[in-house]
Design a protein around this motif. Structure first.
Motif, mmCIF file in Angstrom:
data_model
loop_
_atom_site.group_PDB
_atom_site.id
_atom_site.type_symbol
_atom_site.label_atom_id
_atom_site.label_comp_id
_atom_site.label_asym_id
_atom_site.label_seq_id
_atom_site.Cartn_x
_atom_site.Cartn_y
_atom_site.Cartn_z
ATOM 1 N N ARG A 150 3.982 -26.225 6.149
ATOM 2 C CA ARG A 150 3.809 -26.944 7.416
ATOM 3 C C ARG A 150 5.002 -27.867 7.665
ATOM 4 O O ARG A 150 5.566 -28.417 6.716
ATOM 5 N N SER A 192 2.697 -26.434 1.734
ATOM 6 C CA SER A 192 1.800 -25.480 2.396
ATOM 7 C C SER A 192 2.475 -24.778 3.562
ATOM 8 O O SER A 192 1.810 -24.080 4.334
ATOM 9 N N GLU A 200 -3.275 -34.560 8.255
ATOM 10 C CA GLU A 200 -2.956 -35.517 7.198
ATOM 11 C C GLU A 200 -3.359 -36.945 7.533
ATOM 12 O O GLU A 200 -3.468 -37.786 6.633
ATOM 13 N N ASP A 254 -0.184 -30.514 14.541
ATOM 14 C CA ASP A 254 -1.327 -30.045 13.755
ATOM 15 C C ASP A 254 -1.266 -30.595 12.325
ATOM 16 O O ASP A 254 -2.289 -31.007 11.766
ATOM 17 N N ARG A 255 -0.076 -30.600 11.748
ATOM 18 C CA ARG A 255 0.040 -31.144 10.396
ATOM 19 C C ARG A 255 -0.255 -32.640 10.389
ATOM 20 O O ARG A 255 -0.961 -33.145 9.503
ATOM 21 N N ASP A 302 6.491 -28.461 4.092
ATOM 22 C CA ASP A 302 5.836 -28.985 2.896
ATOM 23 C C ASP A 302 5.375 -27.835 2.012
ATOM 24 O O ASP A 302 5.677 -26.658 2.281
ATOM 25 N N ASP A 347 7.751 -38.447 7.738
ATOM 26 C CA ASP A 347 6.375 -38.417 8.229
ATOM 27 C C ASP A 347 5.890 -39.777 8.721
ATOM 28 O O ASP A 347 4.735 -40.134 8.544
#
Length: 418
Positions: free
Chosen positions: A374, A372, A91, A86-87, A370, A400
């Motif tokens: 995530r 947030s 992004e 989802d992250r 992160d 990432d």
């Protein structure tokens, strides 16, 4: 993998090059997009790997599929895989991603995650990715350009839409007819490039290998065995030329740049483990065996297990040089996925379970939050070209990166429900 500053090959086989956006008018581009959508809605009778006259039957993933039942949709592993996915999707918009091996690895991981969860946003993401490249163009000219077709194959299986089947057919024709080969018949990592002599890179067994395996599986137990036979042939060639006595694989054969002996790159070996047991699984589903591939993998696994770091569960990026460079996430995740697949389907016994569990603990230790809250996959070595020991040491760890994220999702999915 990709070679920095390598000259771009301008001569692309016409059958495998879709026009770039700059080569078509806006009106034609709109027409092509409409044609793609119309075909997706209407379906077709084309089926990659099927014999003449065999019709395609749309087969959407289901919670009742063996793949979903054997895993654990409600587990912590799948919950973490979903959070990582989802992250990534938030992004990295699907339409912004290039047609390349790293992105293809992410798409493969989302295909498998969708098969377990039936969560439509995963399918919609890789569908937008494939639709964008069908509209604007893609090239199949090297092994590294093959993995995105795995998403197209999954979409074709679900919808029978002709444009998706064509993507898979383009890759198969490239592999069967257009890619240059070594004198032993091995598919050159650089495909059609005339700039170098045909060269084998161990990465290719995953990059083109998974397309062959899943296309062969799609054909069914009575369908065309050619994709699986080609994988078997390639694996044996690669093993003969790259696998050394301890069982580990060297990075490349017949490459122009110098290589140090006794240097075994972890992610390259992990590509082999993951794709090899995927192939054996597909063979077993047809009631068949491949003792040559199974034997080569057994020798490799013995050496892989010996090289695992006992404290962290991770593998060193040069796996036989502990402490010299760094421990690495993507290789560890791919080893975990491959070993879990081998265990799940009976090619490995329970003695590998502690190594899988330790590897996944190591992978989880590399997932950080992160700002947030995530999850972010960290500790991934950057794209790696064949070279000497100091060249591998110069590759920096990053966070990432597409293929690292994809490897972690694959591992979380494959180890769930064990």
């Amino acid at each position: 993998m990709p070679i920095a500053a390598m000259p771009r090959v301008s001569a692309v086989p016409r059958a495998f090059a879709v026009p770039r956006a700059s080569a078509v008018s806006p009106r034609l581009r709109a027409f092509l997009a409409a044609a793609v959508m119309a075909a997706a809605a209407a379906g077709c009778s084309s089926d990659p790997g099927a014999g003449p006259g065999e019709a395609c039957t749309a087969t959407p993933p289901s919670a009742e599929d063996a793949f979903a039942r054997e895993r654990a949709p409600g587990s912590e592993s799948i919950a973490l895989a979903r959070a990582v996915a989802d992250r990534w999707m938030a992004e990295h918009p699907a339409e912004s991603l290039s047609w390349d091996w790293g992105e293809g690895t992410v798409m493969l991981s989302l295909v498998d995650l969708y098969r377990v969860t039936q969560h439509a946003p995963y399918r919609d993401y890789y569908r937008r990715y494939i639709d964008r490249h069908i509209e604007y163009g893609y090239e199949i000219t090297t092994s590294d350009r093959c993995p995105p077709a795995l998403a197209a194959l999954a979409l074709h299986e679900e919808t029978c839409a002709a444009p998706y089947g064509k993507v898979v057919d383009d890759v198969l024709r490239y592999l069967y007819e257009e890619a240059r080969r070594t004198e032993q018949g091995g598919i050159s990592h650089l495909g059609v490039s005339p700039l170098f002599e045909p060269t084998l890179w161990v990465d290719s067994l995953f990059m083109f290998g998974n397309v062959l395996v899943r296309a062969g599986e799609r054909a069914g137990s009575s369908g065309d065995p050619r994709p699986l036979d080609e994988f078997s042939n390639q694996f044996e060639i690669f093993a003969a030329l790259l696998q050394d006595e301890p069982g580990l694989f060297r990075h490349a054969y017949n490459w122009a740049a110098p290589q140090d002996p006794d240097v075994y790159w972890a992610r390259g070996n992990a590509w082999v483990t993951a794709s090899g047991y995927e192939y054996l699984r597909a063979r077993a589903a047809r009631g068949e065996r491949d003792d040559a591939v199974a034997g080569a993998l057994a020798r490799q696994v013995a050496a892989v297990l010996d090289a695992q770091d006992p404290e962290t569960g991770l593998w060193w990026t040069i796996m036989n040089r502990p402490g010299e460079i760094y421990l690495e996430t993507s290789a560890t995740a791919l080893f975990a996925a491959g070993l879990a697949r081998g265990l799940r389907h009976g090619f490995l016994d329970a003695s590998v379970r502690p190594a899988i569990d330790s590897a996944m603990a190591g992978v989880r230790s590399r997932i950080e939050l992160d700002g947030s809250g995530r999850p972010v996959v960290t500790g991934i070595s950057g794209p790696t070209t064949v070279g000497k020991l100091e060249d591998y040491a110069a590759v920096e760890l990053r966070d990432d990166i597409s293929y690292g994220v994809g490897a972690v999702i694959l591992a979380l999915v494959e180890t769930s429900g064990l």
